[in-house]
Motif scaffolding. Structure first.
Motif, PDB file in Angstrom:
ATOM      1  N   SER A 199       4.421   1.056 -16.717  1.00 14.44           N
ATOM      2  CA  SER A 199       3.986   0.429 -15.461  1.00 14.44           C
ATOM      3  C   SER A 199       2.989   1.341 -14.748  1.00 14.44           C
ATOM      4  O   SER A 199       3.229   1.790 -13.622  1.00 14.44           O
ATOM      5  N   PRO A 200       1.849   1.629 -15.389  1.00 15.87           N
ATOM      6  CA  PRO A 200       0.909   2.581 -14.779  1.00 15.87           C
ATOM      7  C   PRO A 200       0.317   2.085 -13.466  1.00 15.87           C
ATOM      8  O   PRO A 200       0.026   2.896 -12.580  1.00 15.87           O
ATOM      9  N   VAL A 201       0.147   0.770 -13.304  1.00 15.37           N
ATOM     10  CA  VAL A 201      -0.428   0.256 -12.060  1.00 15.37           C
ATOM     11  C   VAL A 201       0.547   0.454 -10.910  1.00 15.37           C
ATOM     12  O   VAL A 201       0.172   0.921  -9.826  1.00 15.37           O
ATOM     13  N   THR A 202       1.815   0.113 -11.140  1.00 16.71           N
ATOM     14  CA  THR A 202       2.828   0.325 -10.105  1.00 16.71           C
ATOM     15  C   THR A 202       2.952   1.805  -9.768  1.00 16.71           C
ATOM     16  O   THR A 202       3.069   2.181  -8.595  1.00 16.71           O
ATOM     17  N   THR A 203       2.918   2.650 -10.794  1.00 13.56           N
ATOM     18  CA  THR A 203       2.996   4.089 -10.577  1.00 13.56           C
ATOM     19  C   THR A 203       1.832   4.576  -9.716  1.00 13.56           C
ATOM     20  O   THR A 203       2.014   5.327  -8.750  1.00 13.56           O
ATOM     21  N   LEU A 204       0.631   4.117 -10.050  1.00  6.32           N
ATOM     22  CA  LEU A 204      -0.558   4.527  -9.296  1.00  6.32           C
ATOM     23  C   LEU A 204      -0.496   4.026  -7.857  1.00  6.32           C
ATOM     24  O   LEU A 204      -0.771   4.772  -6.909  1.00  6.32           O
ATOM     25  N   LYS A 205      -0.097   2.778  -7.672  1.00  2.30           N
ATOM     26  CA  LYS A 205      -0.032   2.207  -6.327  1.00  2.30           C
ATOM     27  C   LYS A 205       1.016   2.920  -5.467  1.00  2.30           C
ATOM     28  O   LYS A 205       0.782   3.174  -4.284  1.00  2.30           O
ATOM     29  N   ALA A 206       2.165   3.202  -6.047  1.00  2.00           N
ATOM     30  CA  ALA A 206       3.222   3.856  -5.268  1.00  2.00           C
ATOM     31  C   ALA A 206       2.774   5.212  -4.763  1.00  2.00           C
ATOM     32  O   ALA A 206       3.049   5.588  -3.613  1.00  2.00           O
ATOM     33  N   ASN A 207       2.059   5.954  -5.610  1.00  3.54           N
ATOM     34  CA  ASN A 207       1.645   7.300  -5.218  1.00  3.54           C
ATOM     35  C   ASN A 207       0.434   7.306  -4.298  1.00  3.54           C
ATOM     36  O   ASN A 207       0.296   8.215  -3.474  1.00  3.54           O
ATOM     37  N   THR A 208      -0.447   6.325  -4.420  1.00  2.00           N
ATOM     38  CA  THR A 208      -1.659   6.311  -3.611  1.00  2.00           C
ATOM     39  C   THR A 208      -1.514   5.385  -2.403  1.00  2.00           C
ATOM     40  O   THR A 208      -1.466   5.849  -1.266  1.00  2.00           O
ATOM     41  N   LEU A 209      -1.411   4.078  -2.647  1.00  2.00           N
ATOM     42  CA  LEU A 209      -1.261   3.135  -1.543  1.00  2.00           C
ATOM     43  C   LEU A 209      -0.001   3.422  -0.738  1.00  2.00           C
ATOM     44  O   LEU A 209      -0.003   3.312   0.498  1.00  2.00           O
ATOM     45  N   GLY A 210       1.088   3.776  -1.432  1.00  2.00           N
ATOM     46  CA  GLY A 210       2.333   4.058  -0.725  1.00  2.00           C
ATOM     47  C   GLY A 210       2.169   5.179   0.281  1.00  2.00           C
ATOM     48  O   GLY A 210       2.617   5.078   1.431  1.00  2.00           O
ATOM     49  N   THR A 211       1.510   6.254  -0.138  1.00  2.00           N
ATOM     50  CA  THR A 211       1.285   7.385   0.768  1.00  2.00           C
ATOM     51  C   THR A 211       0.373   6.987   1.925  1.00  2.00           C
ATOM     52  O   THR A 211       0.654   7.296   3.092  1.00  2.00           O
ATOM     53  N   ILE A 212      -0.707   6.280   1.628  1.00  2.00           N
ATOM     54  CA  ILE A 212      -1.653   5.873   2.678  1.00  2.00           C
ATOM     55  C   ILE A 212      -0.998   4.905   3.660  1.00  2.00           C
ATOM     56  O   ILE A 212      -1.193   5.016   4.878  1.00  2.00           O
ATOM     57  N   ASN A 213      -0.200   3.965   3.144  1.00  2.00           N
ATOM     58  CA  ASN A 213       0.475   3.015   4.041  1.00  2.00           C
ATOM     59  C   ASN A 213       1.418   3.728   5.003  1.00  2.00           C
ATOM     60  O   ASN A 213       1.493   3.397   6.191  1.00  2.00           O
ATOM     61  N   LEU A 214       2.137   4.701   4.513  1.00  2.00           N
ATOM     62  CA  LEU A 214       3.049   5.456   5.368  1.00  2.00           C
ATOM     63  C   LEU A 214       2.282   6.284   6.396  1.00  2.00           C
ATOM     64  O   LEU A 214       2.678   6.369   7.567  1.00  2.00           O
ATOM     65  N   LEU A 215       1.190   6.900   5.967  1.00  2.00           N
ATOM     66  CA  LEU A 215       0.374   7.684   6.896  1.00  2.00           C
ATOM     67  C   LEU A 215      -0.238   6.796   7.981  1.00  2.00           C
ATOM     68  O   LEU A 215      -0.299   7.180   9.154  1.00  2.00           O
ATOM     69  N   ASP A 216      -0.687   5.611   7.589  1.00  2.39           N
ATOM     70  CA  ASP A 216      -1.213   4.668   8.586  1.00  2.39           C
ATOM     71  C   ASP A 216      -0.145   4.308   9.618  1.00  2.39           C
ATOM     72  O   ASP A 216      -0.405   4.285  10.823  1.00  2.39           O
ATOM     73  N   ALA A 217       1.060   4.024   9.114  1.00  4.89           N
ATOM     74  CA  ALA A 217       2.147   3.630  10.017  1.00  4.89           C
ATOM     75  C   ALA A 217       2.534   4.772  10.947  1.00  4.89           C
ATOM     76  O   ALA A 217       2.792   4.560  12.141  1.00  4.89           O
ATOM     77  N   GLN A 218       2.553   5.995  10.422  1.00 10.05           N
ATOM     78  CA  GLN A 218       2.907   7.129  11.263  1.00 10.05           C
ATOM     79  C   GLN A 218       1.813   7.416  12.288  1.00 10.05           C
ATOM     80  O   GLN A 218       2.099   7.675  13.468  1.00 10.05           O
ATOM     81  N   ALA A 219       0.555   7.337  11.872  1.00 11.07           N
ATOM     82  CA  ALA A 219      -0.549   7.569  12.800  1.00 11.07           C
ATOM     83  C   ALA A 219      -0.560   6.534  13.919  1.00 11.07           C
ATOM     84  O   ALA A 219      -0.847   6.857  15.083  1.00 11.07           O
ATOM     85  N   ALA A 220      -0.227   5.294  13.584  1.00 13.07           N
ATOM     86  CA  ALA A 220      -0.217   4.222  14.585  1.00 13.07           C
ATOM     87  C   ALA A 220       0.848   4.443  15.658  1.00 13.07           C
ATOM     88  O   ALA A 220       0.719   3.933  16.775  1.00 13.07           O
TER      89      ALA A 220
END
Length: 353
Positions: free
Chosen positions: A123-144
């Motif tokens: 599941s390389p796409v899920t792996t990539l998304k979790a590490n990249t989009l997942g981190t960015i989504n959390l950072l966006d939420a924390q910054a907000a």
């Protein structure tokens, strides 16, 4: 024997987290905080949850912990009586999706990541998304919500293949085969680290990256797919320890409680942005690790079996990936468990369950 056990309620686990929380660190920094731990059912994150709750008990910090998970049924089993505590809340969220926090989290420990090697290939796409989009989504939420501290649980794999000899420092940089599905994990972690640095620069997030070597301990799933899990499963089930290669590759193996103690040293008293977390005494070959597991229960008379001793093609092409922990050790961190002690405690956790 069940693969998923109620890790939180194991005697070994509770002893470990109380010991960490008893360390002379600046636990007062967490007083009154709302703290988020993502991937809370994973081996490292569940130790972070347990340590924070133990610190709350020992030091009366009035902190509240939220565990974020993708699979709540599995998480409830592993977290056990943590779910009954008023200072703990479980949330079901997939970090790949856009996230909005309903409150400010003063500290985020981000451990949600597909860590099993089979997932990197299958599941390389899920792996990539979790590490990249997942981190960015959390950072966006924390910054907000006004920012705070963000601790990324990264990996030694970000170094790739380092040409220099000896243990790898935080400033080292090797090569990666980025046009390869397996790089979905290592490159994803690299992007996550870059995202954290960017959000620190633009939004004032307090950034901390912990690069862990190979970790083992209570909570390690027997079907995880990494060699330490394979060897653990063999010993737990009373089988000879089976090796699929010659076992010449070297890695740094660290007991999970020592790794999490290092994390809190870095977060509570460190002032660098990146720390390796690895026990230098655990820098050994895979064969030596297998021998240590086999020797941990002499009454079972286990020995090594080799399936394809000359075939290493199924494994990471990086032959040596030992980490230097000098930066972390300078803060006063010292691993408390030898390799043999850590292996004994890990096996004991399954015997207990």
């Amino acid at each position: 024997m069940a693969n998923d056990v109620t890790v939180f309620d194991l005697d070994v686990f509770q002893n470990d987290v109380r010991t960490i929380a008893s360390s002379p660190l600046e636990w007062e920094q967490y007083r009154g905080q709302n703290i988020l731990v993502t991937g809370a059912a994973g081996m490292l994150p569940i130790y972070i949850v347990g340590t924070l709750l133990a610190a709350n008990d020992l030091h009366g910090l009035d902190l509240n912990v939220t565990g974020m998970v993708r699979r709540p049924d599995k998480a409830r089993l592993r977290l056990g009586t943590a779910l009954d505590r008023p200072d703990f809340e479980l949330q079901t969220v997939d970090v790949i999706d856009r996230i909005q926090f309903d409150k400010q989290f003063h500290t985020v420990f981000h451990g949600a990541s597909p860590a099993r090697p089979a997932l990197h290939k299958g599941s390389p796409v899920t792996t990539l998304k979790a590490n990249t989009l997942g981190t960015i989504n959390l950072l966006d939420a924390q910054a907000a919500k006004g920012g705070g501290s963000f601790v990324l649980l990264s990996s030694s794999e970000v170094y790739g293949s380092v040409a220099e000899e000896g243990l790898i420092s935080e400033d080292s940089l090797g090569t990666l085969q980025h046009f390869n599905p397996r790089a979905s994990y290592s490159e994803g972690k690299r992007i996550a680290e870059t995202a954290l640095a960017a959000y620190q620069e633009e939004y004032g997030i307090r950034a901390l990256t912990l690069r862990f070597g190979h970790i083992f301990g209570p909570g390690l799933a027997l079907d995880d797919g990494r060699v330490q899990a394979d060897f653990l499963a063999d010993v737990v089930h009373g089988r000879n320890v089976r090796m699929m290669s010659s076992g010449a590759a070297m890695r740094t193996y660290t007991y999970v409680a020592d790794a999490v103690l290092g994390l809190f040293f870095a977060h509570l008293i460190g002032d660098d942005h990146v720390y390796n977390v690895a026990n230098p005494a655990g820098n050994i070959t895979i064969r030596q690790l297998a021998e240590a597991f086999a020797a941990a229960r002499p009454e079972k008379s286990l020995h090594l079996e080799f399936a394809n001793p000359d075939d290493d093609r199924a494994y990471s092409p990086v032959t040596s990936l030992g980490l230097s922990s000098q930066r972390l050790s300078a803060l006063g961190w010292t691993p408390q468990h030898s390799l043999a002690e850590g292996i004994n405690r890990t096996i004991a956790s399954y015997e207990e369950s």
